[in-house]
Scaffold this active site. Sequence first.
Site: not given
Ligand code: 5GP
Ligand code: ZN
Length: 113
Positions: A6, A92, A99
């Site tokens: 957000c 995961g 996203h």
């Molecule tokens: P999930 O594991 O929840 O599917 O993926 C979260 C993704 O968000 C990860 O690939 C991680 O590298 C990315 N991520 C986490 N924090 C940030 C951030 O502050 N900025 C960006 N650009 N990516 C983020």
């Molecule tokens: Zn959010």
Amino acid sequence: MDCIFCKIANKEIPSSIVYEDDDVIAFNDLNPEAPVHVLVIPKKHIVNLSDAKPEDQQLLGKLMLTIQKIAAEQGVAESGYRVVTNCGEQGGQTVMHMHFHLLGGREMLWPAG
Ligand code: 5GP
Ligand code: ZN
């Protein structure tokens, strides 16, 4: 709300934005797993796919068609790409704002890597 995505959507935290419209924003993943690794999110806070409601149907469709557009812009439409959404603990998911990972630019292994 204390949600990192957000805050990215509200430009309170900087990110490398590759696409934006009224409903959707997309930015490069901080720790890319592939040459193209874009995160595509709704600006609306939805926790994950399990949290989406019938009224989100149009938004979900828009997200898919936006991913298609970004894949073309990123130059991976022809070579191919992978779209992943991690949902919940065993899925995961680490960031609790829905996203879609758009991954491309290399051969993707299945089911992991
Ligand atoms: P999930 O594991 O929840 O599917 O993926 C979260 C993704 O968000 C990860 O690939 C991680 O590298 C990315 N991520 C986490 N924090 C940030 C951030 O502050 N900025 C960006 N650009 N990516 C983020
Ligand atoms: Zn959010």
